[in-house]
Design a protein around this motif. Structure first.
Motif, PDB file in Angstrom:
ATOM      1  N   ILE A   6      32.025  41.136  46.014  1.00 36.12           N
ATOM      2  CA  ILE A   6      33.123  42.006  45.604  1.00 36.12           C
ATOM      3  C   ILE A   6      32.755  42.621  44.262  1.00 36.12           C
ATOM      4  O   ILE A   6      32.361  41.910  43.330  1.00 36.12           O
ATOM      5  N   ASP A   7      32.848  43.938  44.154  1.00 31.96           N
ATOM      6  CA  ASP A   7      32.533  44.595  42.884  1.00 31.96           C
ATOM      7  C   ASP A   7      33.629  44.357  41.852  1.00 31.96           C
ATOM      8  O   ASP A   7      33.357  43.919  40.736  1.00 31.96           O
ATOM      9  N   ILE A   8      34.867  44.668  42.212  1.00 30.49           N
ATOM     10  CA  ILE A   8      35.989  44.488  41.298  1.00 30.49           C
ATOM     11  C   ILE A   8      37.115  43.777  42.040  1.00 30.49           C
ATOM     12  O   ILE A   8      37.494  44.180  43.146  1.00 30.49           O
ATOM     13  N   PHE A   9      37.642  42.730  41.426  1.00 33.24           N
ATOM     14  CA  PHE A   9      38.707  41.922  42.019  1.00 33.24           C
ATOM     15  C   PHE A   9      39.936  42.032  41.131  1.00 33.24           C
ATOM     16  O   PHE A   9      39.926  41.609  39.976  1.00 33.24           O
ATOM     17  N   LEU A  10      41.004  42.635  41.660  1.00 41.16           N
ATOM     18  CA  LEU A  10      42.273  42.731  40.944  1.00 41.16           C
ATOM     19  C   LEU A  10      43.136  41.535  41.325  1.00 41.16           C
ATOM     20  O   LEU A  10      43.385  41.292  42.510  1.00 41.16           O
ATOM     21  N   VAL A  11      43.611  40.798  40.321  1.00 42.70           N
ATOM     22  CA  VAL A  11      44.419  39.608  40.602  1.00 42.70           C
ATOM     23  C   VAL A  11      45.620  39.558  39.673  1.00 42.70           C
ATOM     24  O   VAL A  11      45.594  40.092  38.550  1.00 42.70           O
ATOM     25  N   ASN A  12      46.669  38.903  40.137  1.00 46.21           N
ATOM     26  CA  ASN A  12      47.799  38.610  39.267  1.00 46.21           C
ATOM     27  C   ASN A  12      47.353  37.697  38.132  1.00 46.21           C
ATOM     28  O   ASN A  12      46.396  36.912  38.280  1.00 46.21           O
ATOM     29  N   LYS A  71      32.293  32.738  43.263  1.00 47.49           N
ATOM     30  CA  LYS A  71      31.018  33.397  43.035  1.00 47.49           C
ATOM     31  C   LYS A  71      30.996  34.742  43.754  1.00 47.49           C
ATOM     32  O   LYS A  71      31.845  35.041  44.572  1.00 47.49           O
ATOM     33  N   ASN A  72      29.985  35.537  43.424  1.00 49.67           N
ATOM     34  CA  ASN A  72      29.773  36.845  44.072  1.00 49.67           C
ATOM     35  C   ASN A  72      30.871  37.852  43.760  1.00 49.67           C
ATOM     36  O   ASN A  72      31.108  38.769  44.538  1.00 49.67           O
ATOM     37  N   ILE A  73      31.536  37.688  42.628  1.00 48.89           N
ATOM     38  CA  ILE A  73      32.489  38.685  42.140  1.00 48.89           C
ATOM     39  C   ILE A  73      31.940  39.240  40.834  1.00 48.89           C
ATOM     40  O   ILE A  73      31.701  38.496  39.884  1.00 48.89           O
ATOM     41  N   LYS A  74      31.710  40.526  40.785  1.00 47.97           N
ATOM     42  CA  LYS A  74      31.061  41.116  39.615  1.00 47.97           C
ATOM     43  C   LYS A  74      32.017  41.331  38.451  1.00 47.97           C
ATOM     44  O   LYS A  74      31.616  41.261  37.300  1.00 47.97           O
ATOM     45  N   LYS A  75      33.280  41.613  38.743  1.00 46.66           N
ATOM     46  CA  LYS A  75      34.228  41.857  37.661  1.00 46.66           C
ATOM     47  C   LYS A  75      35.636  41.512  38.124  1.00 46.66           C
ATOM     48  O   LYS A  75      36.061  41.924  39.209  1.00 46.66           O
ATOM     49  N   ILE A  76      36.343  40.753  37.295  1.00 45.62           N
ATOM     50  CA  ILE A  76      37.744  40.440  37.540  1.00 45.62           C
ATOM     51  C   ILE A  76      38.594  41.235  36.559  1.00 45.62           C
ATOM     52  O   ILE A  76      38.323  41.266  35.360  1.00 45.62           O
ATOM     53  N   ILE A  77      39.613  41.898  37.091  1.00 49.11           N
ATOM     54  CA  ILE A  77      40.577  42.605  36.257  1.00 49.11           C
ATOM     55  C   ILE A  77      41.949  42.022  36.544  1.00 49.11           C
ATOM     56  O   ILE A  77      42.338  41.873  37.706  1.00 49.11           O
ATOM     57  N   VAL A  78      42.666  41.686  35.493  1.00 52.58           N
ATOM     58  CA  VAL A  78      43.972  41.054  35.629  1.00 52.58           C
ATOM     59  C   VAL A  78      45.063  42.120  35.659  1.00 52.58           C
ATOM     60  O   VAL A  78      45.133  42.983  34.776  1.00 52.58           O
ATOM     61  N   LEU A  79      45.903  42.054  36.690  1.00 51.70           N
ATOM     62  CA  LEU A  79      47.106  42.877  36.757  1.00 51.70           C
ATOM     63  C   LEU A  79      48.241  42.060  36.151  1.00 51.70           C
ATOM     64  O   LEU A  79      48.677  41.063  36.720  1.00 51.70           O
ATOM     65  N   LYS A 114      40.210  35.877  27.648  1.00 57.27           N
ATOM     66  CA  LYS A 114      40.126  37.213  27.052  1.00 57.27           C
ATOM     67  C   LYS A 114      38.962  38.024  27.608  1.00 57.27           C
ATOM     68  O   LYS A 114      38.882  39.233  27.389  1.00 57.27           O
ATOM     69  N   GLU A 115      38.067  37.353  28.336  1.00 59.45           N
ATOM     70  CA  GLU A 115      36.904  38.079  28.876  1.00 59.45           C
ATOM     71  C   GLU A 115      37.296  39.009  30.021  1.00 59.45           C
ATOM     72  O   GLU A 115      36.540  39.900  30.386  1.00 59.45           O
ATOM     73  N   TYR A 116      38.484  38.812  30.585  1.00 57.10           N
ATOM     74  CA  TYR A 116      38.928  39.652  31.677  1.00 57.10           C
ATOM     75  C   TYR A 116      39.740  40.832  31.146  1.00 57.10           C
ATOM     76  O   TYR A 116      40.718  40.640  30.412  1.00 57.10           O
ATOM     77  N   PRO A 117      39.363  42.047  31.519  1.00 58.42           N
ATOM     78  CA  PRO A 117      40.196  43.198  31.145  1.00 58.42           C
ATOM     79  C   PRO A 117      41.579  43.059  31.775  1.00 58.42           C
ATOM     80  O   PRO A 117      41.729  42.503  32.860  1.00 58.42           O
ATOM     81  N   VAL A 118      42.577  43.582  31.089  1.00 59.32           N
ATOM     82  CA  VAL A 118      43.956  43.487  31.568  1.00 59.32           C
ATOM     83  C   VAL A 118      44.519  44.893  31.760  1.00 59.32           C
ATOM     84  O   VAL A 118      44.386  45.751  30.889  1.00 59.32           O
ATOM     85  N   ILE A 119      45.139  45.119  32.903  1.00 58.09           N
ATOM     86  CA  ILE A 119      45.803  46.389  33.210  1.00 58.09           C
ATOM     87  C   ILE A 119      47.278  46.090  33.476  1.00 58.09           C
ATOM     88  O   ILE A 119      47.604  45.144  34.208  1.00 58.09           O
ATOM     89  N   PHE A 120      48.141  46.872  32.869  1.00 56.40           N
ATOM     90  CA  PHE A 120      49.569  46.687  33.101  1.00 56.40           C
ATOM     91  C   PHE A 120      49.884  46.972  34.558  1.00 56.40           C
ATOM     92  O   PHE A 120      49.544  48.025  35.099  1.00 56.40           O
ATOM     93  N   LYS A 121      50.549  46.027  35.171  1.00 59.53           N
ATOM     94  CA  LYS A 121      50.762  46.052  36.620  1.00 59.53           C
ATOM     95  C   LYS A 121      51.753  47.131  37.062  1.00 59.53           C
ATOM     96  O   LYS A 121      51.550  47.794  38.080  1.00 59.53           O
ATOM     97  N   TYR A 122      52.818  47.291  36.292  1.00 56.30           N
ATOM     98  CA  TYR A 122      53.915  48.156  36.735  1.00 56.30           C
ATOM     99  C   TYR A 122      53.796  49.555  36.137  1.00 56.30           C
ATOM    100  O   TYR A 122      54.526  49.943  35.225  1.00 56.30           O
TER     101      TYR A 122
END
Length: 313
Positions: A50-56, A67-75, A84-92
């Motif tokens: 998975i290139d990018i994984f968006l998760v709650n 494993k095998n996830i290149k980038k996790i972004i937190v919604l 803090k290593e995970y970028p955070v995007i506002f969900k709403y």
């Protein structure tokens, strides 16, 4: 052309709405996978990546173990206190805004593979609007042209003027904002980076009249730094690597790169001359094209009335 694999793991209603947005916009840079649990995601990555994984935000810790996830972004709803290593995007916020942030992250992350244009039969129609003399109303015409085509087409307007005549109208705030437009894209264009499509998606905005657009450069010297080869690469990515049917270049300068653009475009639109001085400048421009071996471009020029009244043919 390999596409970025984007996975989403959040509540079912949110995931379905996000998936509907991606499907509706037919974004050719993304393959989307929806997971219903960490376990189902774990089973998937045992056999793929998975290139990018968006998760709650409450799922980020468990997702980080996979494993095998290149980038996790937190919604996040604003309360994320995890790694803090995970970028955070506002969900709403609108899904389009979320996608822009995802593409911006992908463009800057060396772990995310880029993509070069796919050489298929599909190709957007390219038009350049240019005036050899000032005061003709070329920019106004270019924007109205985009609006007129937007009903049945995916249309992109690209501002290639040395001075901004567009962003001020789009800025609803009281002050002058930094323009996320061509200046940001030009670095990727000049480096021939395979992340150019991602970068373009991160700076493209959507106009109320139905077309998309890229704002002009912050500094005119950025435009003049583009070579003819750069312009060819730029137009290739636009025409073959993105989901636009028609692309209009509002061209407010002239150099080798601009001449290259005129040669690549399907049609070059010029204002119909009014008076002897304008006719002389028009003829001078035509002679410039002929001296550069661009006789076919001269034959394909479309002259239209721009300033007095706008016409579509």
């Amino acid at each position: 052309m390999k596409r970025m694999l984007l996975a989403v793991l959040t509540d079912e209603i949110y995931s379905n709405k996000f998936s509907d947005y991606i499907s509706h916009h037919k974004n050719m840079l993304i393959d989307l996978v929806i997971f219903t649990s960490i376990d189902s995601a774990g089973e998937y990555v045992e056999h793929g990546k998975i290139d990018i994984f968006l998760v709650n935000d409450d799922m980020a810790y468990e997702a980080g173990k996979l494993k095998n996830i290149k980038k996790i972004i937190v919604l996040s709803d604003g309360g994320y206190t995890g790694k803090k290593e995970y970028p955070v995007i506002f969900k709403y916020q609108p899904a389009g805004h979320i996608l822009k942030e995802i593409f911006a992250q992908a463009a800057e992350d060396d772990n995310i593979p880029g993509m070069f244009p796919a050489y298929t039969s599909r190709q957007a129609e390219l038009s350049a609007v240019f005036s050899p003399y000032g005061g003709a109303g070329a920019s106004t015409y270019a924007r109205k042209l985009c609006a007129s085509m937007a009903g049945n087409n995916n249309v992109l307007y690209i501002n290639l003027e040395i001075f901004d005549s567009f962003a001020e109208f789009e800025n609803n705030a009281g002050g002058r904002e930094y323009i996320h437009g061509m200046s940001e894209a030009i670095y990727y264009i000049k480096q021939k980076k395979d992340k150019l499509a991602f970068k373009l998606e991160s700076v493209i905005k959507h106009h109320k009249d139905g077309y998309s657009y890229i704002l002009p450069v912050e500094d005119y010297r950025d435009l003049y730094s583009i070579s003819a080869d750069d312009m060819e690469y730029f137009t290739d990515v636009l025409a073959r690597g993105m989901m636009y049917d028609k692309i209009v270049f509002d061209t407010g300068y002239i150099n080798e790169a601009a001449l290259k653009l005129f040669g690549i475009c399907d049609v070059l639109i010029l204002p119909k001359a009014s008076g002897e001085l304008q006719e002389n400048k028009q003829h001078s421009f035509e002679r410039l094209l002929i001296r550069n071996g661009m006789d076919k471009v001269v034959q394909n020029i479309k002259y239209v009335i721009m300033k007095e009244r706008w016409v579509s043919n």
